[in-house]
Enzyme design. Structure first.
Site, PDB file in Angstrom:
ATOM      1  N   GLU A  39      61.744  12.789  71.468  1.00  0.00           N
ATOM      2  CA  GLU A  39      61.041  13.383  72.617  1.00  0.00           C
ATOM      3  C   GLU A  39      61.455  12.733  73.932  1.00  0.00           C
ATOM      4  O   GLU A  39      60.628  12.220  74.698  1.00  0.00           O
ATOM      5  CB  GLU A  39      59.526  13.318  72.401  1.00  0.00           C
ATOM      6  CG  GLU A  39      59.105  14.128  71.188  1.00  0.00           C
ATOM      7  CD  GLU A  39      57.609  14.278  70.988  1.00  0.00           C
ATOM      8  OE1 GLU A  39      56.863  13.411  71.467  1.00  0.00           O
ATOM      9  OE2 GLU A  39      57.181  15.259  70.365  1.00  0.00           O
ATOM     10  N   GLU A  51      59.664  18.601  64.053  1.00  0.00           N
ATOM     11  CA  GLU A  51      58.237  18.275  63.979  1.00  0.00           C
ATOM     12  C   GLU A  51      57.453  19.548  64.201  1.00  0.00           C
ATOM     13  O   GLU A  51      57.705  20.276  65.165  1.00  0.00           O
ATOM     14  CB  GLU A  51      57.816  17.271  65.067  1.00  0.00           C
ATOM     15  CG  GLU A  51      58.179  15.843  64.789  1.00  0.00           C
ATOM     16  CD  GLU A  51      57.606  14.886  65.831  1.00  0.00           C
ATOM     17  OE1 GLU A  51      56.508  15.144  66.373  1.00  0.00           O
ATOM     18  OE2 GLU A  51      58.276  13.879  66.108  1.00  0.00           O
TER      19      GLU A  51
END
Ligand code: BGP
Length: 488
Positions: free
Chosen positions: A175, A387
């Site tokens: 991220e 994810e």
């Protein structure tokens, strides 16, 4: 559903959220070791010293460090062909700048990868999943310091050399776009910046007053881009067969209304949150709007013009694009509309969607939308969803069973939407659900926010015996994998 043959099915975890053993075998402290638990309304407290009698959820986590054989066997029982995990940087370089790596740390991941191989599971390894060594934060001021680029490249190449024949798929930073989206997570977790002169204080822990300096945060992000690109370049030299990807927290935004002002705001949010990082890592250069946006925050952008950095970014583009997807949010210029406020990103409430107990709006069609957007923005780039999952409170019945039909329904709809995206033509190569086993929440530090197909007996008051058990969703996901996504 037309999922391709050899589609990678599995689950994803992060070292700091599952391993525990936070000082074992020479491991140094890393940023998450300094965070206490919170909940949906209470941000995690940051504690720059380790204090007696205080509960730090990551210190023991779910003790994957001692349970990895059992856990990987359970993943294999579900039919996983892929397991995404991270290496905890501070296990390999406990102080960040050690001359030699810590052999015990390296040996632990050897054992984990061997166990994966034994079960025919392909590891997908994140080099940095919010696990910057604490010493790099205190001594170097995180990625704001360009020396940290060298420390990261040394760490990355150490891993590439050591696991050259055991790992093929790598992700450089988890991220990486957090610093453009969310200053708290972005500074602490992302670039390792803490603006606090009193890091050694002995006073009780408190929530830090967040001092955010955009110049530092965004320059540090730039340094992460350079570090990532250099890792890609070096990794390909070490093993030309490596596939090295990026990882973006994709927040999908919709305009709340067709008011053109909402449309413009939506475009702005999407560009800033998602596209700056995606473009740098996939296309090898900042998009046209990035500089103006940074300057609007008062940032001196001369670092973006460095010719050597530009060359590195161009040469170090990733082999595939990966992202996390949990929810979508709406944007509007109308200040009077109802908001959903999750423990992370919020936005205007979407009247068509329901939200989880943590305020994350459930939107499977948004995943199809996102996959199509990415496929058109980054043509010829394989994509992977690394994810996706549903944090929920689970109830253990008297006989030990856990009927998590809400989780099954979340996954059923998201996998359906992915299948539709594949039929649209999206080059999707794999899917790892977030938290195939319960673990510590990154956002809140809770155990109670459970994601797993596998339940772990561990609770927010520090009790529990770490035993594992199968939820209903365990058997359901096994069936999905066995049918390559056809039997939902
Ligand atoms: C992502 C992180 C993960 C994970 C997940 C769920 O942002 O990459 O580490 O934790 O979100 O979030 P949370 O744990 O806050 O529920």
């Amino acid at each position: 559903m037309a999922f391709p043959k050899n589609f990678l099915w599995g689950g994803a975890v992060a070292a700091n959220q599952c391993e525990g053993a936070y000082r074992e075998d020479g491991k140094g402290l890393s940023m998450p070791d300094m965070l206490l638990g919170g909940d949906v309304n209470t941000p995690r407290t940051f504690c720059p010293t380790i204090e007696d009698g205080v509960f730090y959820p990551s210190h023991e986590a779910i003790d994957f460090y001692h349970h990895y054989k059992e856990d990987i066997a359970l993943f294999a029982e579900m039919g996983f062909t892929c397991f995404r995990l991270s290496i905890n940087w501070a296990r390999i370089f406990p102080n960040g700048d050690d001359a030699e790596p810590n052999e015990a740390g390296l040996a632990f991941y050897d054992a984990v990868f061997d166990e994966c191989k034994k079960h025919g599971i392909e590891p997908l390894v994140t080099l940095s999943h919010y696990e910057i060594p604490w010493a790099i934060v205190t001594k170097y001021h995180g990625f704001y310091n360009r020396e940290t680029i060298e420390l990261y490249v040394k760490y990355a190449t150490t891993c590439f050399n050591r696991y050259r024949d055991k790992v093929k798929y790598w992700l450089t930073f988890n991220e990486i776009n957090m610093p453009v989206m969310e200053p708290f997570m972005g500074n602490l977790y992302g670039v390792g910046i803490v603006q606090d002169a009193d890091l050694n204080r002995t006073a009780p822990c408190k929530f830090p007053e967040l001092i955010d300096i955009p110049q530092q945060r965004l320059q540090a992000l730039h340094n992460e881009f350079v570090a990532s690109a250099r890792a890609v370049i070096e990794g390909h030299k070490i093993n030309p067969n490596f596939k090295i990807g990026n990882m973006i927290c994709h927040i999908t935004w919709y305009p709340l209304t067709p008011n053109p002002k909402d449309m413009l705001e939506d475009q702005r949010k999407d560009s800033i949150c998602n596209d700056i990082c995606g473009d740098v890592q996939v296309r090898g250069a900042y998009p046209y709007f990035a500089k103006k946006y940074y300057q609007s925050l008062g940032v001196d952008t001369s670092f973006m013009d460095d010719e050597n950095d530009k060359k590195i970014l161009r040469e170090g583009v990733v082999d595939f694009y990966t992202f996390s997807y949990y929810m979508s949010n709406c944007v509007t210029v109308d200040p009077n509309v109802e908001e959903v406020k999750g423990n992370m990103m919020g936005g205007a409430k979407n009247p068509y969607l329901k939200a989880s107990d943590w305020g994350w709006q459930i939107d499977p069609d948004g995943l199809r939308w996102t996959l199509n957007k990415l496929a058109s923005r980054y043509p010829d780039t394989p994509i992977m969803v690394v994810e996706n999952g549903f944090g929920a409170f689970d109830k253990v019945e008297a006989d030990g069973s856990i009927h998590d039909d809400y989780r099954i329904s979340y996954f059923r709809e998201h996998i359906r939407a992915m299948g539709e995206a594949v039929e649209d033509g999206v080059p999707l190569i794999g899917y790892t659900t977030w938290g195939p086993i319960d673990l510590v929440s990154a956002g809140t530090g809770q155990y109670a926010k459970r994601y797993g197909f596998i339940y772990v007996d561990r609770h927010d008051d520090g009790t529990g015996d770490f035993s594992r058990s199968r939820k209903d969703s365990f058997y359901w996901y096994k069936k999905v994998i066995a049918s390559n996504g056809a039997d939902l």
